[in-house]
Design a protein around this motif. Sequence first.
Motif, PDB file in Angstrom:
ATOM      1  N   GLY A   1       0.721  -1.238  -0.015  1.00  0.00           N
ATOM      2  CA  GLY A   1      -0.154  -0.085   0.057  1.00  0.00           C
ATOM      3  C   GLY A   1       0.849   1.326   0.073  1.00  0.00           C
ATOM      4  N   TRP A   2       0.246   2.459  -0.322  1.00  0.00           N
ATOM      5  CA  TRP A   2       0.735   3.597  -0.242  1.00  0.00           C
ATOM      6  C   TRP A   2       0.167   4.527   0.881  1.00  0.00           C
ATOM      7  N   PHE A   3       0.708   4.910   1.728  1.00  0.00           N
ATOM      8  CA  PHE A   3       0.407   5.842   3.007  1.00  0.00           C
ATOM      9  C   PHE A   3       0.988   7.321   2.855  1.00  0.00           C
ATOM     10  N   ARG A   4       0.243   8.275   3.484  1.00  0.00           N
ATOM     11  CA  ARG A   4       0.929   9.579   3.417  1.00  0.00           C
ATOM     12  C   ARG A   4       0.734  10.145   4.787  1.00  0.00           C
ATOM     13  N   GLN A   5       1.404  11.328   5.184  1.00  0.00           N
ATOM     14  CA  GLN A   5       1.459  11.962   6.154  1.00  0.00           C
ATOM     15  C   GLN A   5       1.833  13.275   5.960  1.00  0.00           C
ATOM     16  N   ALA A   6       1.020  14.010   6.392  1.00  0.00           N
ATOM     17  CA  ALA A   6       1.328  15.868   6.489  1.00  0.00           C
ATOM     18  C   ALA A   6       1.682  16.225   7.693  1.00  0.00           C
ATOM     19  N   PRO A   7       2.418  17.430   7.767  1.00  0.00           N
ATOM     20  CA  PRO A   7       3.025  17.626   8.915  1.00  0.00           C
ATOM     21  C   PRO A   7       1.736  18.077  10.128  1.00  0.00           C
ATOM     22  N   GLY A   8       2.318  17.528  11.209  1.00  0.00           N
ATOM     23  CA  GLY A   8       1.466  17.483  12.435  1.00  0.00           C
ATOM     24  C   GLY A   8       0.019  16.671  12.206  1.00  0.00           C
ATOM     25  N   LYS A   9      -0.091  15.770  11.307  1.00  0.00           N
ATOM     26  CA  LYS A   9      -1.223  14.909  11.235  1.00  0.00           C
ATOM     27  C   LYS A   9      -0.639  13.173  11.326  1.00  0.00           C
ATOM     28  N   GLU A  10      -1.717  12.461  11.512  1.00  0.00           N
ATOM     29  CA  GLU A  10      -1.330  11.159  11.520  1.00  0.00           C
ATOM     30  C   GLU A  10      -1.257  10.528  10.405  1.00  0.00           C
ATOM     31  N   ARG A  11      -0.371   9.535  10.153  1.00  0.00           N
ATOM     32  CA  ARG A  11      -0.150   8.951   8.744  1.00  0.00           C
ATOM     33  C   ARG A  11      -1.502   8.147   8.426  1.00  0.00           C
ATOM     34  N   GLU A  12      -2.069   8.124   7.083  1.00  0.00           N
ATOM     35  CA  GLU A  12      -3.137   7.556   6.601  1.00  0.00           C
ATOM     36  C   GLU A  12      -2.937   6.771   5.372  1.00  0.00           C
ATOM     37  N   GLY A  13      -3.869   5.804   5.538  1.00  0.00           N
ATOM     38  CA  GLY A  13      -3.652   5.023   4.066  1.00  0.00           C
ATOM     39  C   GLY A  13      -4.158   5.678   3.154  1.00  0.00           C
TER      40      GLY A  13
END
Length: 126
Positions: free
Chosen positions: A35-47
């Motif tokens: 899978g691919w996940f992403r994480q923006a500054p100050g936020k939790e990692r999301e699928g």
Amino acid sequence: QVQLVESGGGSVQAGGSLRLSCAASGLTYISYCMGWFRQAPGKEREGVAYIARDGTTRYVESVKGRFTISKDNAKNTLHLQMNSLKPEDTAMYFCAADPNPIKCYSGSWGGKWDDWGQGTQVTVSS
């Protein structure tokens, strides 16, 4: 050991496209989910998107119709084609792998995954 290396990130304007790639090595399981996940500054990692060995896919609602996950089993590569990018897509993108194939078919989104890459940055400006 499993090694995942992402590439293809960059900076684009809203509406643009990027294609991310993940080179995988050391994947010894016959059936697995990637899978691919992403994480923006100050936020939790999301699928973002998952793909099973047989090609079955799952997407987070916010990217449906815009992103396409794919993989080449023979080459052990994972891709994420991202079209119609929005500023809210800005994040560090990670590829991940887990030996539990159920993750790619059903069950809760996210959770614990076994292996992770170091990430590639995607920045979308308005």
